[in-house]
Design a protein around this motif. Structure first.
Motif, mmCIF file in Angstrom:
data_model
loop_
_atom_site.group_PDB
_atom_site.id
_atom_site.type_symbol
_atom_site.label_atom_id
_atom_site.label_comp_id
_atom_site.label_asym_id
_atom_site.label_seq_id
_atom_site.Cartn_x
_atom_site.Cartn_y
_atom_site.Cartn_z
ATOM 1 N N GLN A 11 75.322 -27.018 -22.438
ATOM 2 C CA GLN A 11 76.269 -27.597 -21.489
ATOM 3 C C GLN A 11 75.543 -28.241 -20.319
ATOM 4 O O GLN A 11 75.893 -29.329 -19.877
ATOM 5 N N ALA A 12 74.503 -27.571 -19.787
ATOM 6 C CA ALA A 12 73.725 -28.131 -18.684
ATOM 7 C C ALA A 12 73.047 -29.427 -19.095
ATOM 8 O O ALA A 12 72.985 -30.384 -18.322
ATOM 9 N N ALA A 13 72.536 -29.466 -20.349
ATOM 10 C CA ALA A 13 71.881 -30.674 -20.838
ATOM 11 C C ALA A 13 72.872 -31.830 -20.943
ATOM 12 O O ALA A 13 72.538 -32.977 -20.650
ATOM 13 N N ASP A 14 74.098 -31.522 -21.365
ATOM 14 C CA ASP A 14 75.115 -32.563 -21.473
ATOM 15 C C ASP A 14 75.496 -33.121 -20.105
ATOM 16 O O ASP A 14 75.840 -34.297 -19.979
ATOM 17 N N GLU A 15 75.451 -32.279 -19.067
ATOM 18 C CA GLU A 15 75.857 -32.710 -17.731
ATOM 19 C C GLU A 15 74.760 -33.498 -17.012
ATOM 20 O O GLU A 15 75.047 -34.255 -16.085
ATOM 21 N N LEU A 16 73.515 -33.344 -17.421
ATOM 22 C CA LEU A 16 72.403 -33.942 -16.696
ATOM 23 C C LEU A 16 72.450 -35.467 -16.644
ATOM 24 O O LEU A 16 72.229 -36.048 -15.578
ATOM 25 N N PRO A 17 72.715 -36.181 -17.746
ATOM 26 C CA PRO A 17 72.787 -37.643 -17.638
ATOM 27 C C PRO A 17 73.840 -38.127 -16.642
ATOM 28 O O PRO A 17 73.608 -39.102 -15.912
ATOM 29 N N ASP A 18 74.979 -37.449 -16.598
ATOM 30 C CA ASP A 18 76.016 -37.828 -15.627
ATOM 31 C C ASP A 18 75.541 -37.577 -14.201
ATOM 32 O O ASP A 18 75.802 -38.383 -13.302
ATOM 33 N N LEU A 19 74.840 -36.463 -13.989
ATOM 34 C CA LEU A 19 74.321 -36.147 -12.659
ATOM 35 C C LEU A 19 73.319 -37.205 -12.220
ATOM 36 O O LEU A 19 73.354 -37.677 -11.071
ATOM 37 N N ILE A 20 72.422 -37.606 -13.100
ATOM 38 C CA ILE A 20 71.417 -38.619 -12.762
ATOM 39 C C ILE A 20 72.079 -39.924 -12.357
ATOM 40 O O ILE A 20 71.703 -40.546 -11.348
ATOM 41 N N GLN A 21 73.062 -40.350 -13.131
ATOM 42 C CA GLN A 21 73.737 -41.610 -12.807
ATOM 43 C C GLN A 21 74.484 -41.527 -11.477
ATOM 44 O O GLN A 21 74.551 -42.502 -10.737
ATOM 45 N N ARG A 22 75.004 -40.343 -11.170
ATOM 46 C CA ARG A 22 75.784 -40.182 -9.940
ATOM 47 C C ARG A 22 74.914 -40.204 -8.695
ATOM 48 O O ARG A 22 75.303 -40.764 -7.668
ATOM 49 N N VAL A 23 73.726 -39.614 -8.780
ATOM 50 C CA VAL A 23 72.904 -39.483 -7.575
ATOM 51 C C VAL A 23 71.917 -40.632 -7.393
ATOM 52 O O VAL A 23 71.384 -40.825 -6.297
ATOM 53 N N ARG A 24 71.659 -41.395 -8.425
ATOM 54 C CA ARG A 24 70.646 -42.447 -8.356
ATOM 55 C C ARG A 24 70.846 -43.413 -7.180
ATOM 56 O O ARG A 24 69.877 -43.759 -6.490
ATOM 57 N N PRO A 25 72.084 -43.882 -6.890
ATOM 58 C CA PRO A 25 72.250 -44.831 -5.770
ATOM 59 C C PRO A 25 71.938 -44.230 -4.398
ATOM 60 O O PRO A 25 71.774 -44.971 -3.434
ATOM 61 N N SER A 26 71.850 -42.910 -4.317
ATOM 62 C CA SER A 26 71.611 -42.241 -3.035
ATOM 63 C C SER A 26 70.136 -42.031 -2.741
ATOM 64 O O SER A 26 69.777 -41.675 -1.611
ATOM 65 N N VAL A 27 69.283 -42.225 -3.725
ATOM 66 C CA VAL A 27 67.857 -41.922 -3.609
ATOM 67 C C VAL A 27 67.073 -43.229 -3.519
ATOM 68 O O VAL A 27 67.097 -44.040 -4.447
ATOM 69 N N GLN A 28 66.387 -43.439 -2.388
ATOM 70 C CA GLN A 28 65.725 -44.705 -2.115
ATOM 71 C C GLN A 28 64.270 -44.479 -1.699
ATOM 72 O O GLN A 28 63.851 -43.341 -1.450
ATOM 73 N N SER A 29 63.512 -45.559 -1.630
ATOM 74 C CA SER A 29 62.113 -45.478 -1.218
ATOM 75 C C SER A 29 61.978 -45.901 0.238
ATOM 76 O O SER A 29 62.738 -46.740 0.738
ATOM 77 N N VAL A 30 60.997 -45.322 0.919
ATOM 78 C CA VAL A 30 60.814 -45.569 2.352
ATOM 79 C C VAL A 30 59.345 -45.878 2.611
ATOM 80 O O VAL A 30 58.449 -45.385 1.924
ATOM 81 N N GLY A 31 59.109 -46.734 3.614
ATOM 82 C CA GLY A 31 57.731 -47.084 3.979
ATOM 83 C C GLY A 31 57.720 -47.934 5.232
ATOM 84 O O GLY A 31 58.705 -48.002 5.979
#
Length: 271
Positions: free
Chosen positions: A32-52
């Motif tokens: 079940q956790a493995a099935d949820e992981l792709p959805d979690l990745i897609q959901r959080v990706r826009p929130s994670v950015q690079s800084v410099g």
């Protein structure tokens, strides 16, 4: 037939079935956790950015330093304090920037400013210009405690431009929850960060069994089952004296508990 050994037909299988249902109903399975992981990745990706830091005369102009993620109103970002620290390669005309990648893969440099920092826990809070990003949910004190053996993932930009500015996800578990080891202060070891930790006392870190690289610093660590951020990946604490992340990766990384992020956010005035 011996009455002392007789058991009604079907009695034992029914008990085992009931026990199996009780166990599986009370906990999510690894599948079940493995099935949820792709959805979690897609959901959080826009929130994670690079800084410099950006400097017009540099090549490249944007000097990547680490990872940051959106919290609060979406214009606040969390990263490590060492990611945004001024060093010899950052001049007075360098500008702190966040490289925001949209859903189409287009990059946009946005000016950022330092709101607050907690050097003792190597955390920094930034404010970025432009439209708000999707804010991530942080683990609250009322949530279930983080436990050793818990499945986690972290997202960031390992090695920065060398691998392209696309967030990468690593999966692992919390292998230990341990206090920071404060070295004995000597003439060569006692720097500003060590002094701050000595004054503030030791604090716990999450030790992970997944390998983080330069560029992952400042990235979010997630609980796979809830999707909440439970920590901030940190590559400086302990790693500098134990392992070389590039030439001899150990497979051991560390993260700062999210409660210290909550404390930093609580200090900000309401907007």
């Amino acid at each position: 037939m011996n009455p002392t050994t007789f058991k009604p037909s079907g009695w034992r299988p029914a008990r085992r079935t009931a026990l199996f249902v009780l166990i599986t109903a009370g906990a999510a399975s690894p599948l079940q956790a493995a099935d949820e992981l792709p959805d979690l990745i897609q959901r959080v990706r826009p929130s994670v950015q690079s800084v410099g830091f950006y400097k017009e005369t540099n090549t490249p102009r944007f000097g990547f330093r680490g990872t940051a993620f959106a919290v609060g109103d979406g214009n606040m970002l969390v990263t490590n304090a060492h990611v945004v620290a001024t060093t010899t390669d950052v001049g007075p005309d360098s500008v702190l920037m966040v490289n925001v990648r949209d859903a189409s893969g287009n990059d946009q440099l946005r000016r950022a400013s330092l709101l607050a920092q907690d050097n003792a826990h190597d955390l920094a809070l930034l404010r970025v210009d432009g439209p708000a990003l999707p804010a991530l949910n942080l683990r609250q004190e009322a949530d279930a405690p983080v436990r050793e053996g818990q499945t986690v993932v972290f997202m960031g930009y390992p090695l920065g431009a060398a691998l392209g500015f696309a967030p990468v996800t690593h999966r692992g578990m919390v292998s230990a929850i341990r206090p920071v080891a404060i070295p004995s202060p000597t003439a060569t070891q006692l720097d500003a960060r060590t002094a701050a930790r000595i004054r503030g006392g030791a604090f716990e870190l999450y030790q992970l069994d997944a390998t983080a690289y330069p560029g992952n610093s400042g990235g979010p660590l997630f609980d796979v089952s809830t999707g909440r951020v439970i920590g901030v990946v940190n590559m400086v604490t302990l790693k500098g004296t134990r392992e070389s992340a590039l030439s001899q990766p150990s497979g051991i990384s560390y993260a700062i508990p999210a409660r210290h992020v909550l404390e930093l956010l609580a200090q900000q005035p309401a907007r």
